[in-house]
Design an enzyme around this catalytic site. Structure first.
Site, short mmCIF file in Angstrom:
data_model
loop_
_atom_site.label_atom_id
_atom_site.label_comp_id
_atom_site.label_asym_id
_atom_site.label_seq_id
_atom_site.Cartn_x
_atom_site.Cartn_y
_atom_site.Cartn_z
N LYS A 184 0.79 -1.19 0.01
CA LYS A 184 0.03 0.01 0.09
C LYS A 184 0.95 1.26 -0.05
O LYS A 184 1.98 1.16 0.08
CB LYS A 184 -1.00 -0.13 1.24
CG LYS A 184 -1.89 -1.45 1.19
CD LYS A 184 -3.11 -1.09 0.07
CE LYS A 184 -3.50 -2.46 -0.22
NZ LYS A 184 -4.57 -2.98 0.44
C1 LIG Z 1 -5.49 -4.20 0.95
C2 LIG Z 1 -7.15 -4.17 0.78
C3 LIG Z 1 -7.75 -4.47 2.03
C4 LIG Z 1 -7.36 -5.14 3.21
O1 LIG Z 1 -6.15 -4.56 3.76
P1 LIG Z 1 -5.33 -5.20 4.98
O2 LIG Z 1 -4.70 -4.46 5.65
O3 LIG Z 1 -4.40 -6.20 4.16
O4 LIG Z 1 -6.20 -6.06 5.71
C5 LIG Z 1 -9.10 -4.12 2.07
N1 LIG Z 1 -9.71 -3.45 1.16
C6 LIG Z 1 -8.99 -3.19 0.00
C7 LIG Z 1 -9.61 -2.68 -1.26
C8 LIG Z 1 -7.68 -3.37 -0.19
O5 LIG Z 1 -6.84 -3.16 -1.33
#
Ligand SMILES: *Cc1c(COP(=O)(O)O)cnc(C)c1O
Length: 382
Positions: A184
């Protein structure tokens, strides 16, 4: 060809993060403590929210959001079908039912006309996903939400820097849940943050995230001395540690610098890839700022015989890693079996789902890396 494999979503971790993590380890305070509190304070400032609670992941944050808003068994929650499984799973684990909604093919965000069609007397919430960093149409979302009395949980996993009419998304009703997963825009290796302007909701989430223990339990072992805790709810173990926050504090300091680098890469890709049989991502629409989380290309099947999977394999052979965001949820067996969805139910999402591919877009990429991606794509289509 490149000598080393270009991994998709490689994070930019520098000496300042490394030093802070080591210092945290040496301090002896490696659980939830002062660094988490500092990270919460700085993050809520950045995203424009009054309250922030650091959690173990965005998934955990979404789960707590659904529960803290009182959604559960018998309720339906609208979820765009083009998203990561966690968005829907968080609803399922609360006891509520996710109801899938198609997306706008261009912005890839929730189609609000389809959302309106899916509303029943049981519909109690909606989870807009600000896809790839593009803000949803908040005005229309809140019109729909107020008309049908829906709770709004913003899945801002892709959207830390995203703005709608000059504001980042952290303070929008009712809650936003962010992700600090490795790939991210800001990473704490694993981690997430829930933000809201509602003090009551923030307190509830804080309690739920640590076993349902009363609020002061977060300070139980601090140098103020031992405090008894009281369990007020059967909560979860969803807290963030100071080791994770140590990463987050430094990632947050350079978030705008990393954004600028991705913007450069974005512009380069858009100009260099325009003659290939690809549908390139659109720009932010009026009144919004793109968070530039993913550079998503769609294989233009009118112009090439190659399938998405063949392009992925071709790039892989040229040592370029890719991602797929996402194969639409109604194409996965669980949601078909549990809710009766089938291929064909969501034509726009399926169009994207069959053609989509994300190319490396990390601020860590060198100019040579970015050129290698472009050259490899040209080679695959040659
Ligand atoms: C990455 C992601 C999540 C989950 O994030 P985590 O921190 O890995 O639990 C939820 N929604 C979207 C759209 C994502 O890309």
């Amino acid at each position: 060809m490149r000598s080393s494999y270009l991994v998709f979503g490689n994070p930019l971790i520098e000496e300042d993060e490394i030093n802070e993590v080591v210092e945290t380890l040496r301090s002896g305070w490696i659980g939830t403590g002062p660094k988490v509190a500092k990270f919460e304070d700085q993050f809520k400032e950045y995203v424009g929210a009054k309250y922030a609670v650091a959690v173990a992941s965005c998934t955990a944050g979404l789960h707590l959001s659904v529960i803290s808003l009182g959604l559960g068994a018998g309720d339906e929650v609208l979820v765009p079908v083009l998203t990561f499984a966690a968005t829907a799973n968080a609803v399922i684990h609360s006891g509520a039912t996710p109801v899938f909604v198609d997306v706008d093919p261009e912005s890839m965000t929730i189609d609000l006309e389809d959302a309106a069609r899916k509303i029943t007397p049981k519909t109690k919430g909606i989870i807009p996903v600000h896809f790839a960093g593009r803000a949803c149409d908040m005005k229309k979302i809140y019109e729909l939400a107020s008309k049908y009395n829906l709770k709004v949980i913003n899945d801002t996993a892709h959207a830390i820097e995203t703005e709608y009419e000059g504001n980042r998304l952290g303070g929008f009703q009712d809650i936003a849940s962010y992700s600090f997963y490795v790939t991210k825009n800001l990473t704490t290796s694993e981690g997430g943050m829930v933000t809201t302007n509602n003090e009551e909701i923030a307190n509830k989430i804080k309690i739920l995230a640590l076993h349902g223990m009363s609020k002061d339990a977060w300070k139980r072992f601090s140098d103020d001395g031992y405090k008894h805790y009281e369990v007020v709810y059967p909560g979860f173990k969803y807290n963030m540690t100071d080791i994770q926050a140590a990463l987050g504090l430094h990632q947050l300091k350079k978030i705008d610098k990393m954004y600028e680098r991705r913007k450069q890469i974005w512009d380069y890709y858009k100009s260099e890839l325009k003659d290939l049989p690809l549908i390139l991502p659109g720009e932010a629409t009026h009144g919004t700022k793109h968070g530039y989380h993913l550079f998503i290309i769609l294989i233009d099947t009118d112009k090439t015989k190659l399938t998405r999977d063949e392009v992925i394999l071709g790039l892989h052979k040229l040592k370029i890693g890719t991602g797929v965001h996402y194969r639409a949820l109604h194409c996965h067996p669980y949601y078909q079996e549990a809710f009766g969805y089938k291929p064909g139910d969501f034509p726009n999402a399926e169009f994207v789902s069959d053609r989509t591919l994300s190319i490396p877009f990390s601020p860590k990429l060198s100019d040579d890396d970015v050129k290698d991606v472009v050259e490899a794509l040209k080679e695959v289509f040659r």
